[in-house]
Design an enzyme around this catalytic site. Structure first.
Site, PDB file in Angstrom:
ATOM      1  N   SER A   1     -53.204 -76.208 -70.057  1.00  7.01           N
ATOM      2  CA  SER A   1     -53.793 -77.256 -70.877  1.00  7.01           C
ATOM      3  C   SER A   1     -53.712 -78.634 -70.216  1.00  7.01           C
ATOM      4  O   SER A   1     -54.319 -78.872 -69.188  1.00  7.01           O
ATOM      5  CB  SER A   1     -53.137 -77.256 -72.258  1.00  7.01           C
ATOM      6  OG  SER A   1     -53.837 -78.081 -73.160  1.00  7.01           O
TER       7      SER A   1
ATOM      8  N   ASP B   1     -58.158 -78.301 -70.004  1.00  6.61           N
ATOM      9  CA  ASP B   1     -58.847 -77.111 -70.507  1.00  6.61           C
ATOM     10  C   ASP B   1     -59.820 -77.428 -71.641  1.00  6.61           C
ATOM     11  O   ASP B   1     -60.278 -76.526 -72.350  1.00  6.61           O
ATOM     12  CB  ASP B   1     -57.848 -76.036 -70.943  1.00  6.61           C
ATOM     13  CG  ASP B   1     -57.013 -76.455 -72.135  1.00  6.61           C
ATOM     14  OD1 ASP B   1     -56.770 -77.663 -72.309  1.00  6.61           O
ATOM     15  OD2 ASP B   1     -56.591 -75.569 -72.917  1.00  6.61           O
TER      16      ASP B   1
ATOM     17  N   ASP C   1     -59.774 -78.855 -74.638  1.00  4.92           N
ATOM     18  CA  ASP C   1     -59.583 -78.720 -76.086  1.00  4.92           C
ATOM     19  C   ASP C   1     -59.042 -79.997 -76.725  1.00  4.92           C
ATOM     20  O   ASP C   1     -58.901 -80.073 -77.946  1.00  4.92           O
ATOM     21  CB  ASP C   1     -58.669 -77.531 -76.419  1.00  4.92           C
ATOM     22  CG  ASP C   1     -57.285 -77.621 -75.802  1.00  4.92           C
ATOM     23  OD1 ASP C   1     -56.996 -78.628 -75.111  1.00  4.92           O
ATOM     24  OD2 ASP C   1     -56.477 -76.690 -76.007  1.00  4.92           O
TER      25      ASP C   1
ATOM     26  N   ASP D   1     -59.018 -83.157 -71.741  1.00  2.66           N
ATOM     27  CA  ASP D   1     -57.883 -82.714 -70.941  1.00  2.66           C
ATOM     28  C   ASP D   1     -58.319 -81.558 -70.032  1.00  2.66           C
ATOM     29  O   ASP D   1     -59.504 -81.223 -69.966  1.00  2.66           O
ATOM     30  CB  ASP D   1     -56.695 -82.334 -71.826  1.00  2.66           C
ATOM     31  CG  ASP D   1     -56.937 -81.085 -72.675  1.00  2.66           C
ATOM     32  OD1 ASP D   1     -58.105 -80.646 -72.779  1.00  2.66           O
ATOM     33  OD2 ASP D   1     -55.960 -80.554 -73.243  1.00  2.66           O
TER      34      ASP D   1
END
Length: 453
Positions: A102, A247, A249, A245
């Site tokens: 993430s 990834d 999300d 960010d």
């Protein structure tokens, strides 16, 4: 060699995460693949990955583990976590694994695991069982007669675009100028695809995929990570900016003046304009601002507090049918969008509001900047003892909760202090009714946390 100590370190509250290759590597990925396959008892597992430098190798190994257990794999390639969640939920797969750390720095990687309907699997819903399976795994012998699973590759971006574009009134959108920073992360291809479909001008910075994240950390929650974006918004005279960010999300907004916007204000604005009078549940996490809680009530809805983390928020959204959810870190969820993280729903609604109301983003947000908020990070050394110490100091406050870290509420100020599940830090959020009181309480709590006693 996988030791109990190593597994204890990487199996966390709502995912598996660690530093590559010392804590997470191909050997561990292979065994986690086998463990997840056994736990899910699935026919086919969806696998997505972000573009970190270690993701491809981990992907190969985790697929080998799954296939050695006789389970098929659907490879959706380098993608964002919301696409992974959508595919697993909408197309009713038995489960899935997203290879990503993430917003963590480049040296990290990890695995987010979901079951049916893309329900996250955390420590209370199966992650510890997977850990036990991994601990007891034995090498597959020559007598192992299970037929190896197959692997199928699919481009799912067109499906995702079709899904999210149903949430925007394209005819109402004016030719706005928007700067988008995808941090050299997996959201880059999504923005490029949207640029061809939306009637706006997108100035896309740090668009190329580069898992070393050369321009800044892939975490827009950190002020330093959005400096280039803020400067670009001003230079380009853009209507606003957004940062994703690693990834894709988490989404953070920058107004037309180049100022960062607290995610609580964005959530309050969305609730005010799009969920008014619904009489439904809306979820938020423990560090959320008073203004979001107030706006949920004022808009005729029911506030539902959850612990920090997608595992907890999604569980509440599904179980209590909450129509919308927001985390103070810039994550947003929508029941209508298969209950998954929906950053583009929020992005589209901001486009609509600026276009329809003819006001800049700073003006739209202004009514919700009622309180004063600040935060800080601290090393997680002796974190539990520090929490206990502060709980004793503030035990006579009107409200004290240990539901998710330590929450202390007074009439004119409150704070939340909790141990992060994704980084070796403690996070502090303080909110007050005046700037002076905020500064006083921030100083007071910081000194207590940093005390050597």
């Amino acid at each position: 060699m996988i030791t109990m100590e190593k597994l204890d370190k990487i199996f966390r509250a709502y995912d598996i995460r660690g530093i590559y290759p010392t804590e997470i590597n191909e050997d561990i990925a292979y065994k986690i693949g086998r463990g997840v396959a056994r736990f899910l008892g699935a026919k086919k597992i969806v696998i997505g990955r972000d573009n970190r430098l270690s993701s491809d190798g981990l992907f190969q190994s985790i697929c080998e583990g799954i296939r050695d257990e006789g389970i098929d794999v659907l490879d959706i390639g380098v993608t964002i976590t919301p696409i992974f969640y959508l595919v697993a939920a909408k197309y009713e797969y038995d489960g899935g694994i997203m290879i990503s750390a993430s917003h963590n720095p480049k040296e990290y990687n990890g695995f987010k695991i979901v079951g049916r309907k893309s329900m996250p699997i955390g420590e209370e819903t199966g992650l510890m069982k997977i850990k036990k399976i991994v601990e007891k795994l034995k090498p597959i012998s020559a007598k192992h007669k299970i037929k190896r699973g197959k692997i199928e590759t699919k481009d799912v971006l067109p499906h995702y675009l079709k899904n999210i574009l149903r949430f925007i009134d394209i005819e109402s959108i004016k030719p706005l100028r928007v700067v988008v920073d995808t941090a050299n992360g997996a959201a880059g291809p999504v923005i490029r695809a949207l640029d061809k479909r939306l009637p706006i001008s997108i100035i896309h910075i740090f668009a190329d995929l580069d898992g070393s994240f050369p321009n800044h950390q892939p975490n827009p929650l950190y002020p330093g990570a959005t400096l280039a974006l803020q400067e670009k918004v001003i230079k380009q005279k853009a209507d606003f900016g957004v940062a994703f960010d690693g990834d894709g999300d988490r989404i953070i907004f920058i107004d037309e003046k180049g100022e960062r916007i607290n995610p609580n204000y964005i959530a309050a604005l969305i609730v005010n304009r799009f969920f008014r009078g619904r009489g439904q549940r809306i979820s938020f996490d423990t560090p959320s601002s008073w203004i979001l809680r107030e706006e949920i009530r004022k808009s005729g809805n029911i506030p539902i507090c959850t612990k920090v983390g997608h595992v907890y928020l999604k569980e509440k959204i599904v179980r209590q049918q909450a129509i919308f959810g927001a985390e103070s870190s810039g994550h947003y969820y929508l029941l209508e969008d298969y209950s998954v993280e929906s950053p583009f729903f929020v992005f589209f609604k901001i486009l609509e509001l600026i276009s329809k109301e003819g006001k800049p983003l700073s003006e739209l947000i202004k009514p919700f900047k009622k309180y004063y908020i600040d935060g800080a990070l601290f090393k997680a050394e002796n974190a539990e003892k520090k929490l206990e110490k502060l709980a004793k100091i503030y035990k006579n406050a009107p409200r004290v909760s240990l539901y998710d870290g330590l929450s202390v509420d007074y009439r004119n100020w409150h704070f939340v202090l909790r141990i992060s599940h994704t980084e070796p830090v403690m996070r502090l959020m303080v909110e007050a009714k005046t700037q002076k009181l905020l500064e006083e309480k921030m100083k007071q709590i910081k000194s207590l946390i940093e005390e050597k006693k």
